[in-house]
Enzyme design. Structure first.
Site, PDB file in Angstrom:
ATOM      1  N   LYS A  81       0.871  -1.209   0.084  1.00  0.00           N
ATOM      2  CA  LYS A  81      -0.057   0.128  -0.081  1.00  0.00           C
ATOM      3  C   LYS A  81       0.943   1.403  -0.153  1.00  0.00           C
ATOM      4  CE  LYS A  81      -4.559   1.066  -0.060  1.00  0.00           C
ATOM      5  NZ  LYS A  81      -5.428   0.240  -0.780  1.00  0.00           N
ATOM      6  N   GLY A 183     -20.954   6.603   3.779  1.00  0.00           N
ATOM      7  CA  GLY A 183     -20.095   6.708   2.484  1.00  0.00           C
ATOM      8  C   GLY A 183     -20.630   6.515   1.206  1.00  0.00           C
ATOM      9  N   VAL A 184     -20.895   7.647   0.422  1.00  0.00           N
ATOM     10  CA  VAL A 184     -21.586   7.413  -1.061  1.00  0.00           C
ATOM     11  C   VAL A 184     -20.796   7.886  -2.128  1.00  0.00           C
ATOM     12  CG1 VAL A 184     -23.891   7.161  -0.050  1.00  0.00           C
ATOM     13  CG2 VAL A 184     -22.881   9.240  -0.573  1.00  0.00           C
ATOM     14  N   GLY A 185     -19.374   7.732  -2.088  1.00  0.00           N
ATOM     15  CA  GLY A 185     -18.524   8.168  -2.985  1.00  0.00           C
ATOM     16  C   GLY A 185     -18.623   6.980  -4.164  1.00  0.00           C
ATOM     17  N   VAL A 187     -17.792   3.770  -4.318  1.00  0.00           N
ATOM     18  CA  VAL A 187     -18.120   2.764  -4.122  1.00  0.00           C
ATOM     19  C   VAL A 187     -19.644   2.672  -3.478  1.00  0.00           C
ATOM     20  CG1 VAL A 187     -17.638   0.544  -2.621  1.00  0.00           C
ATOM     21  CG2 VAL A 187     -15.886   1.503  -4.048  1.00  0.00           C
TER      22      VAL A 187
END
Length: 349
Positions: A81, A183-185, A187
């Site tokens: 990462k 979270g509604v980015g 994905v």
């Protein structure tokens, strides 16, 4: 003598590399957890951390998760990462910093393969790729593997949520199932649209309240604050933002039967997997359910398949979840620990 170097999340990582480029202002970390199965693959995120220790800890946790994710997805890849430190919240990464990060990746001679993660984009990965060939998630021709991993991750999470609904709720379809999405980015937003298509009842939350509100209006859902979403009375809670949100306190406040979402490292500590099990909450281990993106960009980098192959492998995500849940039921061990054990067997650790 083995040491954790003062970082409890150090897990015999093969390397933790710190980079600084004075000219561009880049400060970055690349953590290589394991390359036993192949090059250490995992995205790079651009994020503001409270301090450098927090950034290193995140890189350690995320790279270990990538080792397990790639192993569980059946990919000949290890886990790594990258983290690029933002100087403050809301900062923008520059082309010069992206190029400096590309040179950092290149200096590892292929031991680490980077791709898009939080705070990055296809365009930014193209800039990184001007300095190294060890990058994936680049624009591809129609029908090819690769490109933006977000929609493919969302599809895998969607399939995993449906499997979790069947396992935990006995639901044969998603019609009327209440899903609270944090979270509604790329994905979480993609997941919401897929679930809305199936008739699920949606409650959404995002740090960008305008984005959450607009999506809720589009899909006929509701919104709550990010502070309220985890404790909402819902059939399924789906974390799709940042990690370490399932803590002793937040687990005690849960009013759900299932946790299934795409965020990495949802459990703050190993003990939190046991806490979920003790509460009778079915947990879909994050690196199993959210493997769609790495399947997409991993096959792109390896040259092992096209879009059809990506989709066929993503369709197997529910089977891997069922394998974990079945072993958890047989042994009485938390699903999180079972998933780790299976991944470690595959890696040979």
């Amino acid at each position: 003598m083995i040491t954790d170097w003062g970082y409890p999340d150090f897990d015999d990582h093969e390397g933790v590399h710190l980079f600084s480029d004075r000219e561009s202002g880049l400060s970055a970390i690349i953590a290589v957890h394991s390359s036993k199965l192949g090059p250490a693959a995992g995205g790079v995120r651009f994020w503001h951390y409270a301090d450098s220790d927090a950034a290193i800890t995140d890189a350690l946790r995320l790279s270990r998760g990538m080792s397990y994710k790639n192993a569980m997805a059946g990919l000949p890849l290890g886990g790594g990462k990258g983290v690029v430190l933002a100087p403050h919240a809301g900062a923008e990464i520059t082309d010069a910093q992206l190029e400096a990060f590309g040179r950092a990746v290149e200096s590892l001679n292929g031991r680490y393969v980077t791709a898009e993660d939080v705070g990055m984009s296809e365009a930014r990965m193209k800039q990184v790729a001007t300095q190294t060939r060890h990058v994936s998630g680049l624009p591809v021709a129609a029908g090819g593997a690769g490109g933006d991993p977000g929609p493919v991750t969302a599809m895998g999470v969607y399939l995993g949520v449906k499997a979790a609904a069947k396992r935990g709720l006995g639901a044969d379809d998603m019609k009327g199932v209440h899903v609270a999405i944090q979270g509604v980015g790329s994905v979480g937003g993609g997941l919401a649209r897929l679930l809305a298509r199936d008739g699920a009842r949606l409650t959404l939350a995002d740090v960008n309240t305008d984005r959450a509100r607009a999506l809720a209006e589009e899909l006929g859902g509701e919104t709550v604050s990010t502070d309220a979403i985890l404790s909402l009375d819902a059939d399924i809670v789906s974390p799709n933002a940042l990690g370490a949100i399932l803590t002793e306190a937040s687990i005690a406040a849960l009013r759900t039967t299932v946790i299934a979402g795409g965020a990495n490292n949802q459990l703050a500590t190993r003990a939190d997997g046991t806490r979920l099990q003790d509460r009778g909450i079915l947990y879909a281990p994050d690196y199993v359910i959210n493997a769609g993106g790495i399947i997409n960009v991993g096959l792109e980098y390896l040259g092992l398949g096209d879009r059809a192959e990506v989709e066929a492998r993503v369709q197997k995500i529910p089977d891997r979840l069922v394998e974990v849940w079945d072993e958890s039921a047989r042994t009485g061990d938390p699903a999180s620990e079972v998933a780790d054990r299976i991944a470690q067997r595959l890696i040979g650790r």
